[in-house]
Design a protein around this motif. Structure first.
Motif, short mmCIF file in Angstrom:
data_model
loop_
_atom_site.label_atom_id
_atom_site.label_comp_id
_atom_site.label_asym_id
_atom_site.label_seq_id
_atom_site.Cartn_x
_atom_site.Cartn_y
_atom_site.Cartn_z
N VAL A 1 0.60 -1.48 0.10
CA VAL A 1 -0.24 0.35 -0.09
C VAL A 1 0.76 1.67 -0.32
CG1 VAL A 1 -1.69 1.83 1.46
CG2 VAL A 1 -2.11 -0.95 1.05
N ILE A 2 2.13 1.23 0.93
CA ILE A 2 2.64 2.48 0.93
C ILE A 2 3.15 2.85 -0.50
CG2 ILE A 2 4.57 3.25 2.03
CD1 ILE A 2 4.17 2.33 4.88
N LYS A 3 4.07 1.69 -0.76
CA LYS A 3 4.74 1.83 -1.86
C LYS A 3 4.16 2.22 -2.95
CE LYS A 3 8.78 -1.45 -1.56
NZ LYS A 3 9.17 -2.60 -1.99
N GLN A 4 2.62 2.20 -3.37
CA GLN A 4 1.69 2.46 -4.23
C GLN A 4 1.22 3.35 -4.21
OE1 GLN A 4 0.79 0.83 -6.62
NE2 GLN A 4 -0.31 1.73 -8.06
N LEU A 5 0.83 4.04 -3.39
CA LEU A 5 0.93 5.21 -3.32
C LEU A 5 2.28 6.81 -2.59
CD1 LEU A 5 -1.55 4.92 0.55
CD2 LEU A 5 -2.47 5.88 -1.79
N PHE A 6 3.34 6.37 -2.86
CA PHE A 6 4.14 6.92 -3.76
C PHE A 6 4.52 6.83 -4.62
CE2 PHE A 6 6.09 6.44 1.29
CZ PHE A 6 5.82 7.91 1.37
N GLU A 7 4.01 5.82 -5.87
CA GLU A 7 4.32 5.35 -6.98
C GLU A 7 3.13 6.71 -7.82
OE1 GLU A 7 3.53 2.31 -10.42
OE2 GLU A 7 4.30 1.77 -8.78
N GLU A 8 1.60 6.63 -6.58
CA GLU A 8 1.38 7.52 -7.93
C GLU A 8 1.18 8.91 -7.54
OE1 GLU A 8 -2.75 5.62 -6.48
OE2 GLU A 8 -2.42 3.71 -7.70
N ASN A 9 2.23 9.19 -6.35
CA ASN A 9 2.15 10.31 -5.74
C ASN A 9 3.70 10.56 -5.14
OD1 ASN A 9 2.24 13.12 -4.97
ND2 ASN A 9 0.32 12.93 -3.64
N PRO A 10 4.96 10.86 -5.35
CA PRO A 10 5.42 11.12 -5.04
C PRO A 10 5.75 12.33 -3.32
CG PRO A 10 6.28 10.33 -7.20
CD PRO A 10 4.49 11.49 -7.09
N THR A 11 4.72 12.62 -3.94
CA THR A 11 5.12 14.34 -2.68
C THR A 11 4.69 13.68 -1.76
OG1 THR A 11 3.72 15.63 -4.08
CG2 THR A 11 6.03 15.22 -4.61
N HIS B 1 12.55 5.57 1.82
CA HIS B 1 11.76 7.19 1.50
C HIS B 1 11.88 8.33 1.93
CE1 HIS B 1 8.68 9.70 -1.47
NE2 HIS B 1 8.86 9.20 -2.19
N SER B 2 11.53 9.35 1.84
CA SER B 2 12.26 10.17 2.02
C SER B 2 11.07 11.05 3.08
CB SER B 2 12.93 11.55 1.76
OG SER B 2 12.09 12.01 0.47
N ASN B 3 9.38 10.72 2.49
CA ASN B 3 8.44 10.88 3.00
C ASN B 3 7.70 9.83 3.34
OD1 ASN B 3 8.37 13.68 1.88
ND2 ASN B 3 7.30 12.87 -0.21
N LEU B 4 8.23 8.92 3.82
CA LEU B 4 8.21 7.86 5.12
C LEU B 4 8.68 8.27 6.48
CD1 LEU B 4 6.17 5.50 5.06
CD2 LEU B 4 7.99 3.68 4.90
N ILE B 5 7.30 8.44 6.98
CA ILE B 5 8.20 8.32 9.08
C ILE B 5 7.19 6.86 9.30
CG2 ILE B 5 7.83 9.68 10.54
CD1 ILE B 5 9.50 11.35 8.37
N VAL B 6 8.11 6.37 9.48
CA VAL B 6 7.95 5.45 10.72
C VAL B 6 8.47 5.73 11.92
CG1 VAL B 6 8.20 2.79 11.00
CG2 VAL B 6 8.59 4.07 8.46
N ASP C 1 -2.62 17.97 7.83
CA ASP C 1 -1.95 18.57 7.23
C ASP C 1 -0.35 18.19 6.79
OD1 ASP C 1 -3.78 20.50 6.45
OD2 ASP C 1 -2.86 22.23 8.32
N LYS C 2 0.06 18.04 8.09
CA LYS C 2 1.35 16.86 7.55
C LYS C 2 1.58 15.90 7.02
CE LYS C 2 5.41 16.41 10.58
NZ LYS C 2 6.57 16.39 12.23
N TYR C 3 0.76 14.86 7.13
CA TYR C 3 0.69 13.27 6.89
C TYR C 3 -0.60 13.00 6.42
CZ TYR C 3 4.56 12.55 10.40
OH TYR C 3 5.66 13.43 10.85
N LYS C 4 -1.02 12.80 5.06
CA LYS C 4 -1.86 12.72 4.55
C LYS C 4 -2.04 11.21 4.54
CE LYS C 4 -4.59 12.22 0.94
NZ LYS C 4 -6.21 13.16 1.00
#
Length: 642
Positions: free
Chosen positions: A42-52, A74-79, A171-174
């Motif tokens: 799910v995470i990879k697909q969402l980044f593929e569709e919208n990298p930002t 991915h730089s936009n993923l916070i775990v 706002d910070k996390y979609k």
């Protein structure tokens, strides 16, 4: 975009359809279904569709954090763990934090947050604190320091009272995804699914987990109160496939599930439980005996069935508690110091008496013995009962007279604050040295130091020389070929622990420059002298047994700690060890307290579903009804008496 989705597993496609509609979702799947794999997809697909886009992934342990970070770079993923996520979110709102902490301290219904046993904390109580409210691994509310439990309550109150914090977070996390949601605190679920609604901003919450694996008391367990098809509810997507277990284990596990999910073997021909396009059948055994010596059972499984019971890499023996393992794994002395000390229980009895009797005397300069004598003065007969040790405490005291004399001479002000818990000994999170010092590590500083020593020894003996050179304190002395020769001689001297005590090995490791005594160890010796004086006399080779156990090099594990793991062969010991939270007899009889029954059923389910090949369950002296139910669950031919 749609074409890319077609190659994803059906459940992930369904999740993404809900995401497209702006719906919160829950992916439910049984053990071995690949829930984390789905989360990563799910995470990879969402980044593929919208990298930002920005995604926060919250999980239960630091180990799970590292696993997801490894799978998705991915730089936009916070775990992060839930505690770190919440603190990073609220720590800058110091004014609001102080207000809410005072409110909670003054709220008689919030027993968790109590400052100086008072319920009249002034509004400006924390205003003069230079560092504001802080979050650490220990609790000192009077100094504005909160710990893990208080953080959850405080964050819940903050999000409830200030919708702007929800807006800022959205706002910070979609997307905010919660892995192993069933282990997440009720306070956190309330925060996400109720308080978040007070903000008009939009984002999507996704939950991944299994209600049948909710084996921790402080977790939400399930989202039944939030599931549904209306826009403000959580849509459930069920994942029925099983990629881990052989057919016989799947069949048994399905009999234990109560949530409507019936697992089936994976359709993925490359799944671990598939061979040549066919699911493995595996083996399940229910073994009972009037003899409680489980070594006989293991020998039978080895000799007659060829199971690899002596290989800890392939086989795990699951017991309910560490105490049931301590003798088998040979760290009983250390376990007793951290978990069985009835002198500390007596100390707690005295503290309780002082509080209940509202005794306001200043005992800070008195010894523990002087406090006892002061409390006894002028009392006689039955009036002494609340002050005297219980029968069990007295038996322990009689068996440890020297230790009791040490306790009596201890300064009461220090002794009353001495905190000892088995988690300080047994915390088995696999953590690197930098992570070890972060919040959530429960090992005390003495045990941490002993781990450093043994880590040096193990790395050298396992010929991991580069890693050894990185961790040893001797590394700063290496300036020549001669210094390397000295290091080799010193570490080989240290590895020969023989019958040396823990104190002797600590000193030797320091003298040889392998592992130097530091400030944290010195502080431990001073502040927890009572514990150190006991541990220092234990043979270091017993600590090596504990190290081996916690590092996974023995066949033993607790049933709780094995969740998320998998092994070729699993041996389950059905013994509640005197813990009345569980009752294995009632599990087979479907009787007794509903809460105990549910708890026992879930831990049994978790244990059975660790098996990738063979599963054996041992029950000591079961009644005929238990045996009858075992034949129903396991099959007539799979129930053996030895």
């Amino acid at each position: 975009m749609a074409q890319t989705r077609l190659i994803l597993e059906p459940e992930v496609q369904e999740v993404l359809q809900n995401v497209d509609q702006g719906r919160n979702f829950l992916l439910s799947g049984g053990a071995g279904s690949g829930k984390t794999y789905s989360l990563v997809q799910v995470i990879k697909q969402l980044f593929e569709e919208n990298p930002t886009t920005k995604i926060a992934c919250i999980t239960y342990t630091n180990a799970a954090v590292r696993e997801i970070e490894h799978r998705v770079d991915h730089s936009n993923l916070i775990v992060s763990t839930i505690h770190d996520f919440l603190w990073d979110t609220i720590k800058h709102f110091q004014k609001e934090l102080k207000e809410c902490l005072v409110e909670l301290a003054n709220d008689p219904d919030i027993a968790l947050i109590n400052i100086d046993d008072r319920n009249d904390i002034p509004e400006d109580y924390f205003d003069s604190f230079p560092d504001g409210i802080q979050y650490k691994e220990y609790l000192r509310l009077r100094e504005g320091i909160i710990s893990h439990d208080e953080l959850l309550v405080l964050a819940n109150r903050l999000f409830n009272k200030y919708p702007k914090i929800s807006s800022i977070t959205k706002d910070k996390y979609k997307y905010i995804f919660i892995d192993e949601y069933q282990d997440t605190s009720k306070f956190v679920i309330d925060l996400l699914l109720n308080h978040f609604k007070k903000s008009s901003k939009k984002n999507i919450l996704g939950f991944f987990g299994d209600a049948m694996q909710s084996i921790y008391e402080d977790g939400i367990g399930n989202l039944d109160g939030y599931k549904g098809t209306s826009p403000d509810q959580v849509v459930e997507v069920k994942k029925a496939q099983n990629r881990r277990n052989p057919q016989k284990v799947i069949d048994l596990a399905n009999l234990l599930r109560t949530d409507g999910i019936t697992q089936v073997p994976s359709t993925d021909l490359n799944a671990p439980n598939m061979v040549g396009g066919v699911v493995k059948q595996g083996s399940v055994k229910f073994i009972y005996s009037s003899n409680s010596d489980f070594s006989r059972i293991k020998q039978h499984l080895k000799d007659n069935l060829g199971w690899p019971v002596d290989d800890p890499a392939k086989t795990k023996e699951l017991n309910l508690t560490h105490n049931l393992i301590a003798d088998k794994a040979e760290f009983r002395s250390l376990m007793d110091i951290y978990d069985k000390d009835q002198i500390l229980a007596y100390r707690n009895r005295i503290k309780k008496y002082i509080k209940e009797q509202d005794i306001t005397d200043d005992f800070s300069t008195h010894s523990f013995g002087e406090v006892i004598e002061h409390l006894k003065a002028g009392k006689a007969g039955a009036a002494l009962n609340p002050i005297n040790p219980t029968a069990g405490m007295q038996t322990f005291i009689d068996a440890h007279p020297v230790l009791f004399q040490i306790a009596l001479a201890y300064n009461y002000g220090e002794f009353s604050k001495l905190y000892v818990d088995k988690d300080q000994l047994l915390d088995d999170k696999k953590q690197s040295e930098d992570v070890e010092s972060r919040k959530g590590s429960k090992r005390d500083n003495l045990i941490k130091h002993l781990f450093k020593i043994q880590n040096n020894i193990s790395l050298y003996l396992n010929r991991q020389f580069n890693e050894f050179l990185r961790v040893t304190d001797f590394r700063n002395r290496i300036t020549s070929v001669e210094s390397k020769r000295v290091l080799k001689q010193n570490i080989e001297t240290l590895t020969n622990v023989g019958d040396k005590t823990i104190e002797e090995v600590i000193q030797e490791a320091n003298d040889l420059g392998i592992c130097l005594m530091d400030e944290s160890l010195d502080k431990f010796k001073q502040s927890k002298k009572y514990i150190y004086d006991q541990v220092k006399e234990v043979k270091f080779k017993e600590f090596q047994k504990l190290y081996s156990y916690l590092e996974g090099h023995t066949p033993f594990s607790t049933q709780h700690k094995t969740k998320g793991s998998e092994f070729n062969t699993v041996l389950v010991i059905l013994d509640n060890g005197g813990w009345n939270h569980y009752n294995f007899s009632n599990l087979f009889l479907n009787s007794g307290s509903p809460s105990v029954l549910s708890r026992t059923q879930k831990i049994f389910y978790v244990c059975c579903t660790r098996a990738m090949e063979n599963l054996a369950v041992f029950f000591h002296n079961p009644g005929p009804q238990v045996i009858a139910k075992a034949k129903e669950w396991f099959g007539e031919t799979e129930v053996l008496q030895l």
